[in-house]
Design a protein around this motif. Structure first.
Motif, PDB file in Angstrom:
ATOM      1  N   PRO A  55      16.399   7.755   6.230  1.00  0.00           N
ATOM      2  CA  PRO A  55      15.320   7.977   5.263  1.00  0.00           C
ATOM      3  C   PRO A  55      14.341   6.810   5.175  1.00  0.00           C
ATOM      4  N   ASN A  56      14.841   5.557   5.301  1.00  0.00           N
ATOM      5  CA  ASN A  56      13.890   4.440   5.192  1.00  0.00           C
ATOM      6  C   ASN A  56      12.956   4.381   6.393  1.00  0.00           C
ATOM      7  N   PHE A  57      13.474   4.729   7.605  1.00  0.00           N
ATOM      8  CA  PHE A  57      12.590   4.804   8.769  1.00  0.00           C
ATOM      9  C   PHE A  57      11.566   5.918   8.578  1.00  0.00           C
ATOM     10  N   ALA A  58      12.050   7.071   8.082  1.00  0.00           N
ATOM     11  CA  ALA A  58      11.159   8.215   7.886  1.00  0.00           C
ATOM     12  C   ALA A  58      10.058   7.869   6.891  1.00  0.00           C
ATOM     13  N   TYR A  59      10.445   7.231   5.790  1.00  0.00           N
ATOM     14  CA  TYR A  59       9.444   6.847   4.785  1.00  0.00           C
ATOM     15  C   TYR A  59       8.453   5.844   5.363  1.00  0.00           C
ATOM     16  N   LEU A  60       8.964   4.891   6.134  1.00  0.00           N
ATOM     17  CA  LEU A  60       8.092   3.863   6.708  1.00  0.00           C
ATOM     18  C   LEU A  60       7.010   4.495   7.575  1.00  0.00           C
ATOM     19  N   MET A  61       7.394   5.434   8.439  1.00  0.00           N
ATOM     20  CA  MET A  61       6.415   6.081   9.309  1.00  0.00           C
ATOM     21  C   MET A  61       5.432   6.928   8.507  1.00  0.00           C
ATOM     22  N   ALA A  62       5.946   7.677   7.531  1.00  0.00           N
ATOM     23  CA  ALA A  62       5.075   8.536   6.742  1.00  0.00           C
ATOM     24  C   ALA A  62       4.107   7.704   5.899  1.00  0.00           C
ATOM     25  N   SER A  63       4.615   6.629   5.291  1.00  0.00           N
ATOM     26  CA  SER A  63       3.764   5.767   4.475  1.00  0.00           C
ATOM     27  C   SER A  63       2.720   5.048   5.321  1.00  0.00           C
ATOM     28  N   ASP A  64       3.128   4.546   6.493  1.00  0.00           N
ATOM     29  CA  ASP A  64       2.172   3.895   7.388  1.00  0.00           C
ATOM     30  C   ASP A  64       1.100   4.885   7.839  1.00  0.00           C
ATOM     31  N   SER A  65       1.492   6.134   8.059  1.00  0.00           N
ATOM     32  CA  SER A  65       0.525   7.161   8.456  1.00  0.00           C
ATOM     33  C   SER A  65      -0.511   7.372   7.357  1.00  0.00           C
ATOM     34  N   LYS A  66      -0.043   7.459   6.130  1.00  0.00           N
ATOM     35  CA  LYS A  66      -0.991   7.668   5.022  1.00  0.00           C
ATOM     36  C   LYS A  66      -1.916   6.467   4.874  1.00  0.00           C
ATOM     37  N   ASP A  67      -1.375   5.252   5.017  1.00  0.00           N
ATOM     38  CA  ASP A  67      -2.215   4.055   4.908  1.00  0.00           C
ATOM     39  C   ASP A  67      -3.279   4.023   6.008  1.00  0.00           C
ATOM     40  N   ALA A  68      -2.873   4.355   7.238  1.00  0.00           N
ATOM     41  CA  ALA A  68      -3.816   4.320   8.357  1.00  0.00           C
ATOM     42  C   ALA A  68      -4.921   5.349   8.174  1.00  0.00           C
ATOM     43  N   GLY A  94       7.050  11.071  -3.390  1.00  0.00           N
ATOM     44  CA  GLY A  94       6.700   9.660  -3.474  1.00  0.00           C
ATOM     45  C   GLY A  94       5.371   9.356  -2.804  1.00  0.00           C
ATOM     46  N   LEU A  95       5.119   9.979  -1.636  1.00  0.00           N
ATOM     47  CA  LEU A  95       3.850   9.774  -0.942  1.00  0.00           C
ATOM     48  C   LEU A  95       2.681  10.324  -1.755  1.00  0.00           C
ATOM     49  N   ALA A  96       2.858  11.516  -2.317  1.00  0.00           N
ATOM     50  CA  ALA A  96       1.781  12.138  -3.089  1.00  0.00           C
ATOM     51  C   ALA A  96       1.427  11.309  -4.326  1.00  0.00           C
ATOM     52  N   ALA A  97       2.444  10.664  -4.907  1.00  0.00           N
ATOM     53  CA  ALA A  97       2.221   9.874  -6.124  1.00  0.00           C
ATOM     54  C   ALA A  97       1.897   8.417  -5.826  1.00  0.00           C
ATOM     55  N   ASP A  98       1.866   8.047  -4.523  1.00  0.00           N
ATOM     56  CA  ASP A  98       1.667   6.640  -4.138  1.00  0.00           C
ATOM     57  C   ASP A  98       2.655   5.746  -4.878  1.00  0.00           C
ATOM     58  N   ALA A  99       3.913   6.198  -4.919  1.00  0.00           N
ATOM     59  CA  ALA A  99       4.941   5.510  -5.702  1.00  0.00           C
ATOM     60  C   ALA A  99       5.508   4.288  -5.008  1.00  0.00           C
ATOM     61  N   GLY A 100       5.247   4.146  -3.706  1.00  0.00           N
ATOM     62  CA  GLY A 100       5.828   3.031  -2.981  1.00  0.00           C
ATOM     63  C   GLY A 100       7.284   3.294  -2.625  1.00  0.00           C
ATOM     64  N   TYR A 101       7.843   2.387  -1.826  1.00  0.00           N
ATOM     65  CA  TYR A 101       9.208   2.572  -1.326  1.00  0.00           C
ATOM     66  C   TYR A 101      10.227   2.534  -2.457  1.00  0.00           C
ATOM     67  N   ARG A 102      10.171   1.501  -3.267  1.00  0.00           N
ATOM     68  CA  ARG A 102      11.149   1.396  -4.356  1.00  0.00           C
ATOM     69  C   ARG A 102      10.912   2.452  -5.422  1.00  0.00           C
ATOM     70  N   GLY A 103       9.663   2.800  -5.664  1.00  0.00           N
ATOM     71  CA  GLY A 103       9.379   3.849  -6.620  1.00  0.00           C
ATOM     72  C   GLY A 103       9.847   5.210  -6.151  1.00  0.00           C
ATOM     73  N   THR A 104       9.909   5.390  -4.837  1.00  0.00           N
ATOM     74  CA  THR A 104      10.366   6.666  -4.276  1.00  0.00           C
ATOM     75  C   THR A 104      11.883   6.776  -4.300  1.00  0.00           C
ATOM     76  N   PHE A 105      12.564   5.722  -3.863  1.00  0.00           N
ATOM     77  CA  PHE A 105      14.020   5.788  -3.708  1.00  0.00           C
ATOM     78  C   PHE A 105      14.803   5.149  -4.852  1.00  0.00           C
ATOM     79  N   GLY A 106      14.122   4.415  -5.731  1.00  0.00           N
ATOM     80  CA  GLY A 106      14.803   3.835  -6.876  1.00  0.00           C
ATOM     81  C   GLY A 106      15.924   2.895  -6.484  1.00  0.00           C
ATOM     82  N   HIS A 107      17.096   3.074  -7.092  1.00  0.00           N
ATOM     83  CA  HIS A 107      18.226   2.175  -6.850  1.00  0.00           C
ATOM     84  C   HIS A 107      18.763   2.282  -5.426  1.00  0.00           C
ATOM     85  N   GLU A 108      18.396   3.344  -4.691  1.00  0.00           N
ATOM     86  CA  GLU A 108      18.858   3.494  -3.314  1.00  0.00           C
ATOM     87  C   GLU A 108      18.100   2.572  -2.356  1.00  0.00           C
TER      88      GLU A 108
END
Length: 287
Positions: A55-68, A94-108
């Protein structure tokens, strides 16, 4: 910006987004399922080789895509959707809300995203360094491994492997000048001459691991999505002795077997039993 121009710019922007573990653009890997651009609205759907990719790899790619994509002048609204992943709903919210990594996954979110990114930048540099120096050893058989400590970047030929090494050094903040040593640790320090053969073998193991994972993931994606092979490009890691990638031909598309009738050709489904035939790395001399 016209829709066609925006779509072209969006595809170019996605070329800069890399899978952190495989060190390849997501566009080359076939991870971009669809892309549309209409009246400033850019929508991208991403896909991965399995539903249980990290999931962290998946989020990283998806978030980087949105930033680019969000950095494009003509993009007024950007939507990135990750399809068919076990955490798709969580990541997409999390991507739709621009919540960031920690905001998306919380304590995980046990590990900081930048720490994770740095780990893979270091691995990518190690693999790129091994490719460039192994190519140099093949081209100059009189050069002993122990002498690589004296090799500087200016001694390397201007090949795709050398250019890839320079990009990865720059990403780590390492020197890229012609007088900078080519064989260094993650902090840019030279190795003692007696350690060089061992360090080179370690770098080779990292490179082989990355290459093997890339072959495997490409095959898994074609198994999961039989038509995705048409979206995959020739692997930049596949450098012959000269250091340049082997181009795909019209008769054999990138990522497809070379013989007629083999699974994986356009329009033919790939069976799970064919996976290892499709993804086994080519034999190479690693001595």
């Amino acid at each position: 910006m016209w829709a066609a121009q925006l779509e072209g710019a969006a595809r170019a922007a996605l070329d800069t987004v890399y899978d952190p573990e495989l060190d390849e653009p997501i566009t080359d890997l076939g991870f971009v399922r669809s892309l549309t651009a209409d009246d400033g609205h850019v929508t991208v759907h991403l896909r991965l080789p399995t539903s249980f990719c990290s999931p962290n790899f998946a989020y990283l790619m998806a978030s980087d895509s949105k930033d680019a994509l969000s950095a494009l002048p003509g993009a007024r609204e950007v939507t990135v959707v990750l399809d068919d992943h076990h955490d798709s709903d969580l990541i997409n919210r999390g991507l739709a809300a621009d919540a960031g990594y920690r905001g998306t996954f919380g304590h995980e979110a046990e590990q900081d995203l930048e720490e994770l990114r740095d780990i893979f930048r270091r691995k990518a540099h190690t693999a790129a360094m091994e490719r460039a120096l192994s190519a140099l050893l093949r081209d100059r058989p009189e050069l002993a491994e122990e002498q690589l400590g004296d090799v500087v970047l200016g001694d390397l030929p201007d090949t795709a492997a050398t250019r890839a090494l320079l990009r990865r050094r720059a990403a780590l903040g390492l020197g890229t000048g012609s007088a900078d040593p080519a064989l260094v640790d993650d902090d840019g320090r030279r190795y003692p001459a007696g350690e060089i053969p061992l360090r080179l073998r370690f770098a080779r193991s990292v490179r082989i691991s990355i290459d093997g994972n890339a072959h495997f993931c490409r095959g898994l994606l074609r198994t999961r999505y039989p038509q995705s092979g048409a979206d995959q490009s020739a692997r930049p890691e596949e450098f012959p002795a000269g250091g340049e990638p082997v181009p795909a031909t019209d008769s054999v598309k990138a990522g497809e077997p070379a013989h007629a009738g083999e699974p994986g050709r356009a329009g033919e489904p790939v069976q799970a039993g064919d996976l290892f035939q499709l993804t086994a790395p080519p034999k190479e001399n690693v001595s």
